[in-house]
Scaffold this motif. Structure first.
Motif, PDB file in Angstrom:
ATOM      1  N   ILE A 247      50.720  77.897 -37.043  1.00 47.78           N
ATOM      2  CA  ILE A 247      49.909  78.745 -36.171  1.00 47.78           C
ATOM      3  C   ILE A 247      50.771  79.797 -35.485  1.00 47.78           C
ATOM      4  N   LYS A 251      50.405  83.910 -36.194  1.00 50.46           N
ATOM      5  CA  LYS A 251      50.088  84.876 -35.145  1.00 50.46           C
ATOM      6  C   LYS A 251      51.180  85.936 -35.023  1.00 50.46           C
ATOM      7  N   THR A 257      45.313  84.242 -34.646  1.00 51.66           N
ATOM      8  CA  THR A 257      45.507  82.866 -35.100  1.00 51.66           C
ATOM      9  C   THR A 257      44.780  82.648 -36.427  1.00 51.66           C
TER      10      THR A 257
END
Length: 267
Positions: A247, A251, A257
């Protein structure tokens, strides 16, 4: 042979945006076979979902989700689609756009399957900008597109100057990026010194080895987000240490995300 005009694609176009010589379409492919045709403008195709096969005069590409293609203006090709939902994002560029920003449309000729993960991430970000309804999205799209053409022009100019190990290491990384790799083994495989590889990789790929591998992992993850039930499984399949690492890296490279990206695909 059929010629398609500005903004015209085979299938069901769900959204069309036009500004400053650019036409952006989000299209569901509905034809199992599209015969030889060409488009009056140069354009990029970014496969969002599904799969198709595309052939031109030189080669044939298998195009799963995450594939990025560039087509020169009036470059003939055909398409075959399996019986699955398939969706493409097109960014079409008129001759006026090339003239307005003094970019030679003939500097990059032919059709290409662009495998550079940095270019794909730039196109992911263009797709994201078109779905966010931000007042400045047009400015952002132009900036990202300039970066893409700068990268393409640089690679076209330097293609004859690259040492042989550059293509070799790129092939190895595309095949093995989910595995645990180290500088010593990679250097032995391509028969150059680790210091040489570490120093010159940046010059040819515009990022270091670790960054390039992370970009490959992110590109792979985007193709799996709609087919794998959990983020943990996507992280494992793409070679991330765990879900939180995935994650965080996602990002950093896309600005959103993984779940936010999945939601963008629903728009």
């Amino acid at each position: 042979m059929k010629s398609l005009h500005n903004g015209e694609f085979f299938g069901k176009t769900n959204e069309t945006l036009r500004f400053d010589g650019l036409t952006i379409t989000d299209t569901e492919y509905t034809h199992p076979y599209v015969d030889w045709h060409y488009h009056e403008n140069a354009y990029f195709t970014f496969m969002l979902q599904g799969n198709m096969t595309e052939g031109n005069k030189k080669e044939t590409y298998d195009c799963p989700a995450g594939t990025l293609l560039y087509h020169h203006w009036e470059d003939a090709h055909y398409n075959i689609k399996p019986d699955i939902f398939t969706r493409g994002f097109h960014l079409e560029i008129t001759e006026n756009w090339f003239e307005q920003f003094q970019i030679s449309k003939n500097s990059i000729e032919g059709s290409f399957n662009l495998k550079n993960p940095a270019l794909k991430l730039l196109m992911y970000r263009i797709f994201r900008e078109t779905k966010l309804n931000d007042p400045s999205f047009e400015l952002s799209v132009h900036e990202l597109l300039f970066n893409i053409f700068s990268e393409l022009s640089d690679r076209a100019q330097n293609s004859d100057k690259k040492p042989s190990w550059v293509n070799k290491i790129d092939e190895i990384l595309h095949e093995s990026f989910t595995e645990k790799l180290n500088l010593t083994d990679l250097s032995k495989t391509i028969d150059i010194h680790p210091v040489h590889l570490s120093r010159d990789f940046q010059k040819h790929f515009h990022c270091n080895l670790g960054e390039y591998i992370r970009k490959l992992k992110i590109n792979k993850s985007i193709t799996l987000l709609n087919t794998y039930p959990s983020l943990a499984e996507v992280a494992l399949e793409c070679g991330f240490a765990d879900q939180s690492h995935f994650i965080r890296s996602f990002k950093q490279n896309t600005g959103i995300t993984p779940l936010q990206y999945k939601n963008l695909l629903k728009k």
